[in-house]
Scaffold this motif. Structure first.
Motif, PDB file in Angstrom:
ATOM      1  N   PHE A 121      45.032  -9.491 -58.290  1.00  0.00           N
ATOM      2  CA  PHE A 121      45.708 -10.104 -57.154  1.00  0.00           C
ATOM      3  C   PHE A 121      45.199 -11.506 -56.832  1.00  0.00           C
ATOM      4  N   ALA A 122      44.128 -11.936 -57.454  1.00  0.00           N
ATOM      5  CA  ALA A 122      43.514 -13.205 -57.093  1.00  0.00           C
ATOM      6  C   ALA A 122      44.451 -14.383 -57.308  1.00  0.00           C
ATOM      7  N   ALA A 123      45.413 -14.248 -58.237  1.00  0.00           N
ATOM      8  CA  ALA A 123      46.260 -15.386 -58.573  1.00  0.00           C
ATOM      9  C   ALA A 123      47.374 -15.630 -57.565  1.00  0.00           C
ATOM     10  N   PHE A 124      47.608 -14.683 -56.690  1.00  0.00           N
ATOM     11  CA  PHE A 124      48.749 -14.789 -55.788  1.00  0.00           C
ATOM     12  C   PHE A 124      48.340 -15.420 -54.463  1.00  0.00           C
ATOM     13  N   SER A 125      49.129 -16.337 -53.971  1.00  0.00           N
ATOM     14  CA  SER A 125      48.851 -16.967 -52.689  1.00  0.00           C
ATOM     15  C   SER A 125      50.144 -17.556 -52.143  1.00  0.00           C
ATOM     16  N   GLN A 126      50.771 -16.894 -51.159  1.00  0.00           N
ATOM     17  CA  GLN A 126      52.092 -17.303 -50.711  1.00  0.00           C
ATOM     18  C   GLN A 126      52.134 -17.702 -49.237  1.00  0.00           C
ATOM     19  N   SER A 127      51.077 -17.443 -48.516  1.00  0.00           N
ATOM     20  CA  SER A 127      51.097 -17.733 -47.086  1.00  0.00           C
ATOM     21  C   SER A 127      49.725 -18.188 -46.638  1.00  0.00           C
ATOM     22  N   GLY A 128      49.593 -18.482 -45.358  1.00  0.00           N
ATOM     23  CA  GLY A 128      48.333 -19.005 -44.846  1.00  0.00           C
ATOM     24  C   GLY A 128      47.841 -18.251 -43.635  1.00  0.00           C
ATOM     25  N   ASN A 129      46.630 -18.546 -43.241  1.00  0.00           N
ATOM     26  CA  ASN A 129      45.999 -17.944 -42.077  1.00  0.00           C
ATOM     27  C   ASN A 129      45.518 -19.053 -41.147  1.00  0.00           C
ATOM     28  N   ILE A 130      45.279 -18.692 -39.912  1.00  0.00           N
ATOM     29  CA  ILE A 130      44.724 -19.636 -38.953  1.00  0.00           C
ATOM     30  C   ILE A 130      43.646 -18.935 -38.157  1.00  0.00           C
ATOM     31  N   LYS A 131      42.558 -19.628 -37.915  1.00  0.00           N
ATOM     32  CA  LYS A 131      41.481 -19.066 -37.102  1.00  0.00           C
ATOM     33  C   LYS A 131      40.861 -20.171 -36.269  1.00  0.00           C
ATOM     34  N   GLY A 132      40.288 -19.783 -35.152  1.00  0.00           N
ATOM     35  CA  GLY A 132      39.671 -20.758 -34.265  1.00  0.00           C
ATOM     36  C   GLY A 132      38.986 -20.090 -33.102  1.00  0.00           C
ATOM     37  N   LYS A 133      38.675 -20.889 -32.092  1.00  0.00           N
ATOM     38  CA  LYS A 133      37.936 -20.385 -30.942  1.00  0.00           C
ATOM     39  C   LYS A 133      38.478 -21.036 -29.674  1.00  0.00           C
ATOM     40  N   VAL A 134      38.548 -20.281 -28.604  1.00  0.00           N
ATOM     41  CA  VAL A 134      39.013 -20.770 -27.310  1.00  0.00           C
ATOM     42  C   VAL A 134      37.827 -20.797 -26.357  1.00  0.00           C
ATOM     43  N   ARG A 135      37.636 -21.934 -25.688  1.00  0.00           N
ATOM     44  CA  ARG A 135      36.478 -22.055 -24.796  1.00  0.00           C
ATOM     45  C   ARG A 135      36.844 -22.868 -23.557  1.00  0.00           C
ATOM     46  N   THR A 136      35.928 -22.855 -22.593  1.00  0.00           N
ATOM     47  CA  THR A 136      36.090 -23.668 -21.386  1.00  0.00           C
ATOM     48  C   THR A 136      35.598 -25.087 -21.647  1.00  0.00           C
ATOM     49  N   SER A 137      35.801 -25.961 -20.687  1.00  0.00           N
ATOM     50  CA  SER A 137      35.355 -27.343 -20.825  1.00  0.00           C
ATOM     51  C   SER A 137      33.835 -27.446 -20.897  1.00  0.00           C
ATOM     52  N   SER A 138      33.134 -26.417 -20.388  1.00  0.00           N
ATOM     53  CA  SER A 138      31.667 -26.404 -20.448  1.00  0.00           C
ATOM     54  C   SER A 138      31.147 -25.742 -21.722  1.00  0.00           C
ATOM     55  N   GLY A 139      32.056 -25.298 -22.589  1.00  0.00           N
ATOM     56  CA  GLY A 139      31.640 -24.716 -23.860  1.00  0.00           C
ATOM     57  C   GLY A 139      31.555 -23.211 -23.865  1.00  0.00           C
ATOM     58  N   GLU A 140      31.858 -22.565 -22.740  1.00  0.00           N
ATOM     59  CA  GLU A 140      31.760 -21.102 -22.668  1.00  0.00           C
ATOM     60  C   GLU A 140      32.986 -20.460 -23.316  1.00  0.00           C
ATOM     61  N   ALA A 141      32.737 -19.445 -24.154  1.00  0.00           N
ATOM     62  CA  ALA A 141      33.837 -18.744 -24.809  1.00  0.00           C
ATOM     63  C   ALA A 141      34.729 -18.042 -23.790  1.00  0.00           C
ATOM     64  N   ILE A 142      36.027 -18.001 -24.057  1.00  0.00           N
ATOM     65  CA  ILE A 142      36.984 -17.309 -23.190  1.00  0.00           C
ATOM     66  C   ILE A 142      37.473 -16.062 -23.923  1.00  0.00           C
ATOM     67  N   PRO A 143      37.033 -14.889 -23.503  1.00  0.00           N
ATOM     68  CA  PRO A 143      37.506 -13.664 -24.153  1.00  0.00           C
ATOM     69  C   PRO A 143      38.879 -13.255 -23.636  1.00  0.00           C
ATOM     70  N   TYR A 144      39.599 -12.480 -24.445  1.00  0.00           N
ATOM     71  CA  TYR A 144      40.873 -11.875 -24.067  1.00  0.00           C
ATOM     72  C   TYR A 144      41.966 -12.909 -23.752  1.00  0.00           C
ATOM     73  N   ALA A 145      41.829 -14.109 -24.300  1.00  0.00           N
ATOM     74  CA  ALA A 145      42.916 -15.083 -24.197  1.00  0.00           C
ATOM     75  C   ALA A 145      44.008 -14.706 -25.193  1.00  0.00           C
ATOM     76  N   ASN A 146      45.251 -14.982 -24.836  1.00  0.00           N
ATOM     77  CA  ASN A 146      46.385 -14.675 -25.705  1.00  0.00           C
ATOM     78  C   ASN A 146      46.735 -15.897 -26.539  1.00  0.00           C
TER      79      ASN A 146
END
Length: 789
Positions: A15-40
């Motif tokens: 399966f290594a040869a197949f690649s048809q789509s992409g993924n996205i990942k990141g992080k949501v935080r406040t202006s002070s750098g604190e992580a925001i859990p349970y954001a949609n």
């Protein structure tokens, strides 16, 4: 094993040869750098979305290439919209910063559908896993804080086990024992193995955020844990959201309990956060003269050094005072001869007092968007002091006559734990990697004095059929006076051990075909050292491998297989000939299927397994010259089914079933072969269903809950006892609740049918000449009022 490994590699390359789509990942935080859990987080005009975990991280997979608008919302923050381009591979977006708003947004949810409050789709960061639970090749179930509150649980053993398939709570002494897949399991806190030979206190739910049950070995990431699995208690941490809760609970057995949870920001720049959890209780018992009083003080602080580095400090103090440590009921005739309130204690006896201190320091540094370095240290100090009053060992006669005596309960447990690990993601061509590796260390000291305080020949007469006469025979002069002139370390004798370990581990989840196929490869090298009271030093070195394969046959479903090994040091009394206990080694072969439904509002999982373990250990006898016994080999195999989430709007369920066949398969004594393991119940089924009336009704906020716990074909204590208990364990529980603004009012009735539930042993166990059992509480209620502001 070779065939399984070869198959995994071959499928991966196909399966290594197949690649048809992409993924996205990141992080949501406040202006002070604190992580925001349970954001949609979701992509506009699609069904693709995610909810951030406790670290503010999100990941959306299998997105068709093209342009999208990424939308992020969270209660109390302004909506964020960002234009993105999806190409093959994984797009790591810069941190998404949300700004606070004074407006009330209401609950904004992905695709207009709220996530079930009982369902957790991602593990905590303390499990060190980067993947969603549905993609992990292992059976992992999470008990959420909302579910803990709905069930009005006070402690870890207050019905928590019902929420995961195949978990059996065996009541032994005060804190009971937890079994999974037929084997006792260790307890972890924030990813660190705090279990000791005796102690520490089990976690009070006042400072617990969630509990994660990991089935099967997990040594590659969590230490020298049991073959059956582990449970990881995740404590409440500062969130940066100003929210406070006060709660009062009243209940049966003269129960009075108050709790407070304060969460907020201390500094004007928003970098210093705090959380304070407090609890106080005065609680009786269903047994005569019984009580369980205590309090908790648990402050924690988080300081954001900069946008990449944070330090969290946590202190937990638990104080507990109880009447007796093991309220067993005895009989020459059989189980349930006497009522559940039976006790051989005395109201004049001083309490057994336990003091438990824990200090945790955690530092996390984000090297970049892909890599994070974490280090943490934990110091625990548990002390227990008091006496036990009960029947003298094997003094019970056929006519009910016996003698009572006092025993000392003096224990110290000191534990030091340290971890440092690096985890993150990388790519090699079209192949992705989720990597974690690090150092795991620990040192545990245990001292205990279980001396008999009543000299032989000076016991007081007692009769189980006439307890009042027995109470009259006990005078003030019979109560012992404790003497601290000799240190516990000197008095401990054989109950004096020091154990330490050092381990290195590495785990790589290799993703092919846009992460549709995932190959997990891991290994752990462990060095252990044990110093016994005689001065003898025992060392062991071992390498334990792991290989797993998981394939997403649809976007929200996967099948998996895993082979894993474990290594456990056996701590306790030596064998009858004086030699040290041998370590246990075990292996696990597991296959399963997982599926999410209704946009991840409901998950189902089925797992089948076979565990094999050698050198299973138990204690022979309870006399001063007791010793340990080790069996040759045991095997457990079974099937587990878990359903968790929202099946219909406002109808949330937790359903599970487990079939377990756990027996001794090899032993020097042929008579033990085929005997049941003590933690096994052949059939375990549990349910918890809650329906809350929607906003469109006049009774908006009214909830109704109903559940049951059932265990059939239960093994008696100890290993090799050879018999099933004659009665099933069954409890029907239900309640009502009402959420009105800031108030949450709940009434719960446990064991509605008033069943006589118990766990116990037959004559012959530990050399006893009679039956013995511990009775579970009869019908009882809890009434709770909570106010949030």
């Amino acid at each position: 094993m070779r065939l399984f490994f070869t198959l995994c590699i071959c499928i991966g390359f196909v399966f290594a040869a197949f690649s048809q789509s992409g993924n996205i990942k990141g992080k949501v935080r406040t202006s002070s750098g604190e992580a925001i859990p349970y954001a949609n987080v979701w992509l506009e005009n699609t069904q693709k979305g995610d909810v951030t975990d406790q670290n503010g991280s999100f990941e959306i997979k299998n997105i068709k290439t093209g342009s999208y608008k990424l939308i992020v919302t969270s209660v109390g923050y302004r909506k964020s919209l960002k234009q993105i381009e999806i190409a093959a591979g994984t797009l790591n977006v810069p941190d998404i910063v949300l700004t606070e708003t004074t407006e009330s947004l209401g609950e904004v949810v992905v695709n207009g559908k709220s996530k079930s409050p009982y369902l957790q789709t991602k593990p905590s960061s303390s499990l060190k896993l980067e993947s969603k639970l549905i993609d992990v090749p292992q059976n992992i179930q999470v008990v959420s804080n909302e579910l803990i509150n709905d069930q009005l649980a006070f402690s870890l053993f207050d019905g928590i086990a019902r929420n995961t398939s195949g978990v059996r709570r065996v009541m032994h002494q005060t804190n009971a024992l937890m079994y999974m897949r037929g084997y006792s399991v260790e307890g972890l806190r924030n990813g660190m193995n705090i279990s000791g030979y005796f102690g520490p206190l089990k976690d009070d739910m006042s400072f617990v955020d969630r509990i994660e049950f990991v089935k099967g070995p997990a040594g590659y990431m969590m230490g020298n844990t049991s073959l059956g699995g582990l449970y990881n208690v995740v404590t409440k941490k500062p969130t940066g959201i100003n929210k406070n809760t006060l709660a009062l609970t009243l209940g049966s057995f003269d129960t009075y309990r108050v709790e407070a949870d304060f969460d907020g920001v201390l500094s004007k720049d928003g970098k210093l956060l705090y959380r304070l959890n407090l609890m106080g209780k005065l609680r009786g018992s269903h047994t005569d003269y019984g009580y369980d009083n205590g309090y908790v003080v648990a402050p924690s602080f988080k300081y954001m050094i900069d946008e990449d580095t944070e330090v969290t400090m946590e202190y937990i103090y638990q104080n507990n005072a109880i009447d007796n440590y093991a309220n067993y009921i005895y009989s020459k005739i059989g189980f349930k001869e006497f009522p559940v309130n039976t006790s051989y204690s005395d109201p004049r006896k001083d309490p057994v007092v336990m003091n438990d201190h824990s200090i945790l320091v955690n530092m996390k540094h984000a090297i970049n968007n892909n890599w994070t370095f974490t280090t943490q240290a934990n110091y625990l100090n548990y002390k227990q002091r008091g006496t036990q009053l009960g029947l003298r060992y094997n003094s019970l006669q056929d006519d009910g006559s016996a003698t009572r005596s006092f025993g000392l309960l003096d224990n110290d447990n000191i534990t030091l734990l340290g971890q440092a690990y690096l985890n993150g993601t990388a790519t090699t061509g079209e192949v992705s990697h989720k990597i974690v590796g690090g150092l795991d260390m620990g040192a545990k000291q245990y001292y205990s004095d279980w001396s008999n305080l009543t000299p032989y020949g000076e016991e007081t007469p007692y009769n189980i059929y006439d307890p009042e006469a027995g109470a009259a025979n006990l005078t003030t002069d019979d109560f012992p006076q404790l003497d601290d002139n000799v240190s516990l370390r000197n008095r401990a004798g054989r109950y004096n051990q020091k154990n330490s370990f050092t381990a290195l581990y590495f785990h790589d989840e290799i993703g092919f075909f846009d992460d549709k196929l995932r190959l997990s490869m891991a290994g752990r090298y462990t060095n252990t050292k044990r110093i016994e009271n005689t001065g003898k030093i025992t060392k062991n070195d071992v390498f334990t491998p792991r290989i797993g394969l998981s394939y997403s046959f649809v976007e929200d479903g996967s099948v998996y297989g895993v082979f894993d090994q474990t290594f456990e040091e056996n701590y306790g009394l030596p064998l009858e000939d004086g030699t040290s206990l041998k370590p246990s080694k075990g292996s696990n072969i597991e296959f399963g299927i997982k599926k999410a439904w209704f946009n991840e509002r409901l998950t189902t999982s089925i797992a089948g397994y076979q565990l094999t373990k050698n050198n299973l250990t138990t204690t022979a006898g309870v006399t001063p010259d007791q010793y340990s016994v080790q069996f040759g080999e045991s095997q457990s195999k079974g099937l587990e089914i878990d359903i968790n989430g929202e099946v219909l709007p406002n109808l949330n369920v937790v359903l599970n079933y487990a079939f377990t066949e756990a027996r001794i398969t090899k032993d020097t004594d042929p008579g033990n072969v085929g005997e049941l393991l003590p933690g096994a119940a052949k059939h375990i089924s549990n349910a918890w269903v809650t329906y809350r009336l929607p906003e469109t009704t006049k009774l908006e906020g009214l909830g109704i809950s109903l559940g049951y716990q059932l265990q059939k074909d239960r093994a008696a204590w100890p290993a090799g006892s050879g018999s099933l208990l004659p009665d099933d364990y069954f409890s029907l529980d239900g309640g009502v609740s009402y959420k009105l603004g800031a108030y949450n009012i709940s009434l719960l009735v446990n064991n509605i049918t008033d069943n006589y539930n118990y766990t116990g042993f037959y004559p012959g166990a530990w050399g006893y000449t009679h039956f013995g059992w511990r009775a579970a509480p009869p019908r009882n209620f809890k009434f709770r009022v909570a106010y949030s502001f």
